[in-house]
Write a protein that holds these residues in place. Sequence first.
Motif, PDB file in Angstrom:
ATOM      1  N   GLN B   6       0.834  -1.192   0.000  1.00 31.59           N
ATOM      2  CA  GLN B   6       0.000   0.000   0.000  1.00 31.59           C
ATOM      3  C   GLN B   6       0.868   1.241   0.000  1.00 31.59           C
ATOM      4  O   GLN B   6       1.935   1.288   0.610  1.00 31.59           O
ATOM      5  N   SER B   7       0.373   2.266  -0.682  1.00 31.87           N
ATOM      6  CA  SER B   7       1.061   3.555  -0.690  1.00 31.87           C
ATOM      7  C   SER B   7       0.030   4.673  -0.741  1.00 31.87           C
ATOM      8  O   SER B   7      -1.054   4.503  -1.316  1.00 31.87           O
ATOM      9  N   PRO B   8       0.340   5.809  -0.134  1.00 28.47           N
ATOM     10  CA  PRO B   8       1.498   6.000   0.730  1.00 28.47           C
ATOM     11  C   PRO B   8       1.292   5.325   2.092  1.00 28.47           C
ATOM     12  O   PRO B   8       0.193   4.871   2.385  1.00 28.47           O
ATOM     13  N   GLN B   9       2.343   5.271   2.872  1.00 29.19           N
ATOM     14  CA  GLN B   9       2.218   4.708   4.223  1.00 29.19           C
ATOM     15  C   GLN B   9       1.504   5.675   5.149  1.00 29.19           C
ATOM     16  O   GLN B   9       0.734   5.257   6.019  1.00 29.19           O
ATOM     17  N   PHE B  10       1.820   6.944   5.006  1.00 28.34           N
ATOM     18  CA  PHE B  10       1.224   7.988   5.848  1.00 28.34           C
ATOM     19  C   PHE B  10       0.733   9.123   4.969  1.00 28.34           C
ATOM     20  O   PHE B  10       1.349   9.431   3.941  1.00 28.34           O
ATOM     21  N   LEU B  11      -0.352   9.742   5.384  1.00 27.71           N
ATOM     22  CA  LEU B  11      -0.893  10.861   4.633  1.00 27.71           C
ATOM     23  C   LEU B  11      -1.566  11.804   5.619  1.00 27.71           C
ATOM     24  O   LEU B  11      -2.424  11.383   6.401  1.00 27.71           O
ATOM     25  N   SER B  12      -1.155  13.066   5.558  1.00 33.72           N
ATOM     26  CA  SER B  12      -1.765  14.073   6.415  1.00 33.72           C
ATOM     27  C   SER B  12      -2.260  15.196   5.516  1.00 33.72           C
ATOM     28  O   SER B  12      -1.467  15.782   4.763  1.00 33.72           O
ATOM     29  N   ALA B  79     -12.165  15.278   1.837  1.00 33.21           N
ATOM     30  CA  ALA B  79     -11.944  14.533   3.080  1.00 33.21           C
ATOM     31  C   ALA B  79     -12.473  15.288   4.300  1.00 33.21           C
ATOM     32  O   ALA B  79     -12.434  16.530   4.358  1.00 33.21           O
ATOM     33  N   GLN B  80     -12.951  14.503   5.252  1.00 32.79           N
ATOM     34  CA  GLN B  80     -13.441  15.049   6.508  1.00 32.79           C
ATOM     35  C   GLN B  80     -12.633  14.464   7.660  1.00 32.79           C
ATOM     36  O   GLN B  80     -12.026  13.399   7.517  1.00 32.79           O
ATOM     37  N   THR B  81     -12.668  15.127   8.805  1.00 34.29           N
ATOM     38  CA  THR B  81     -11.889  14.630   9.952  1.00 34.29           C
ATOM     39  C   THR B  81     -12.329  13.217  10.343  1.00 34.29           C
ATOM     40  O   THR B  81     -11.516  12.419  10.824  1.00 34.29           O
ATOM     41  N   GLY B  82     -13.570  12.888  10.094  1.00 31.91           N
ATOM     42  CA  GLY B  82     -14.070  11.547  10.399  1.00 31.91           C
ATOM     43  C   GLY B  82     -13.487  10.464   9.516  1.00 31.91           C
ATOM     44  O   GLY B  82     -13.659   9.275   9.795  1.00 31.91           O
ATOM     45  N   ASP B  83     -12.768  10.845   8.455  1.00 31.71           N
ATOM     46  CA  ASP B  83     -12.117   9.857   7.588  1.00 31.71           C
ATOM     47  C   ASP B  83     -10.778   9.407   8.160  1.00 31.71           C
ATOM     48  O   ASP B  83     -10.162   8.479   7.645  1.00 31.71           O
ATOM     49  N   THR B  84     -10.321  10.065   9.195  1.00 33.79           N
ATOM     50  CA  THR B  84      -9.050   9.715   9.826  1.00 33.79           C
ATOM     51  C   THR B  84      -9.067   8.259  10.264  1.00 33.79           C
ATOM     52  O   THR B  84     -10.046   7.780  10.837  1.00 33.79           O
ATOM     53  N   GLY B  85      -7.964   7.551   9.968  1.00 31.92           N
ATOM     54  CA  GLY B  85      -7.871   6.158  10.376  1.00 31.92           C
ATOM     55  C   GLY B  85      -6.824   5.426   9.558  1.00 31.92           C
ATOM     56  O   GLY B  85      -6.139   6.014   8.726  1.00 31.92           O
ATOM     57  N   LEU B  86      -6.741   4.140   9.802  1.00 28.27           N
ATOM     58  CA  LEU B  86      -5.829   3.271   9.060  1.00 28.27           C
ATOM     59  C   LEU B  86      -6.651   2.541   8.006  1.00 28.27           C
ATOM     60  O   LEU B  86      -7.632   1.877   8.325  1.00 28.27           O
ATOM     61  N   GLY B 104      -1.048  -1.108   5.116  1.00 32.01           N
ATOM     62  CA  GLY B 104      -1.930  -0.027   5.534  1.00 32.01           C
ATOM     63  C   GLY B 104      -1.449   1.357   5.165  1.00 32.01           C
ATOM     64  O   GLY B 104      -0.255   1.609   4.984  1.00 32.01           O
ATOM     65  N   THR B 105      -2.408   2.255   5.062  1.00 31.96           N
ATOM     66  CA  THR B 105      -2.146   3.687   4.896  1.00 31.96           C
ATOM     67  C   THR B 105      -2.791   4.410   6.064  1.00 31.96           C
ATOM     68  O   THR B 105      -4.001   4.285   6.282  1.00 31.96           O
ATOM     69  N   ARG B 106      -1.969   5.133   6.800  1.00 33.97           N
ATOM     70  CA  ARG B 106      -2.499   5.872   7.959  1.00 33.97           C
ATOM     71  C   ARG B 106      -2.834   7.289   7.511  1.00 33.97           C
ATOM     72  O   ARG B 106      -1.953   8.051   7.133  1.00 33.97           O
ATOM     73  N   LEU B 107      -4.121   7.598   7.548  1.00 33.70           N
ATOM     74  CA  LEU B 107      -4.608   8.901   7.074  1.00 33.70           C
ATOM     75  C   LEU B 107      -5.000   9.770   8.254  1.00 33.70           C
ATOM     76  O   LEU B 107      -5.718   9.328   9.155  1.00 33.70           O
ATOM     77  N   LYS B 108      -4.530  11.010   8.219  1.00 31.47           N
ATOM     78  CA  LYS B 108      -4.947  12.002   9.221  1.00 31.47           C
ATOM     79  C   LYS B 108      -5.509  13.210   8.477  1.00 31.47           C
ATOM     80  O   LYS B 108      -4.837  13.790   7.634  1.00 31.47           O
ATOM     81  N   VAL B 109      -6.752  13.534   8.776  1.00 30.76           N
ATOM     82  CA  VAL B 109      -7.390  14.691   8.165  1.00 30.76           C
ATOM     83  C   VAL B 109      -7.496  15.774   9.219  1.00 30.76           C
ATOM     84  O   VAL B 109      -8.120  15.588  10.265  1.00 30.76           O
ATOM     85  N   LEU B 110      -6.891  16.915   8.900  1.00 30.96           N
ATOM     86  CA  LEU B 110      -6.823  18.018   9.859  1.00 30.96           C
ATOM     87  C   LEU B 110      -7.936  19.026   9.612  1.00 30.96           C
ATOM     88  O   LEU B 110      -8.241  19.350   8.454  1.00 30.96           O
TER      89      LEU B 110
END
Lengths: 113, 111
Positions: B6-12, B79-86, B104-110
């Motif tokens: 999976q890519s990316p690994q992290f996304l903010s 994207a919404q903050t509620g989409d935050t997750g792995l 996994g891709t860890r997503l953080k929506v600010l």
Amino acid sequence: DVKVTQSSRYLVKRTGEKVFLECVQDMDHENMFWYRQDPGLGLRLIYFSYDVKMKEKGDIPEGYSVSREKKERFSLILESASTNQTSMYLCASSFRGRVETQYFGPGTRLLVL
Amino acid sequence: TQLLEQSPQFLSIQEGENLTVYCNSSSVFSSLQWYRQEPGEGPVLLVTVVTGGEVKKLKRLTFQFGDARKDSSLHITAAQTGDTGLYLCAGPSSRTYKYIFGTGTRLKVLA
């Protein structure tokens, strides 16, 4: 609603202790799975069972055993807990088909001191 | 050995932005599933894609299965903050009852 429950959300044990993690599902699923989840390593399969009293090793079975005496219950046993078994443990269940959804429990976060 | 990368690994990202997460393999899968896992919880299934080229929509989430059934993507619009997750992709092993999971891709929506 499908429900997979795990006996504990958090558990703290000492090195050398025998640890039992219980998982129960209420959907009459044939398959049950135990995974551990660690940062950067994803979900790794420890054991799975496709029927009562049947079990197969997953990718990382060393240090673990399992028991499935009843269809709805799948237990993971750490015979002698070690610090490298500190992890998040996830149980899942599914029907036997090829395109079946896995339903996960909430997880047990185990800390071995 | 069947693997899912999976890519990316992290996304903010900021709320309102669009994003795409990828799940790739060199092996053919009969189906692929996408899960979302929130902190402290088990993964929850979002969708299963079965047919090569299939596109499925779940509100602001669009899932696509590659024509050759070796890859899949998840696109989130606004994207919404509620989409935050792995976000995890998974597929059934061709040889056993096992499922193969991506890392996994860890997503953080600010906000």
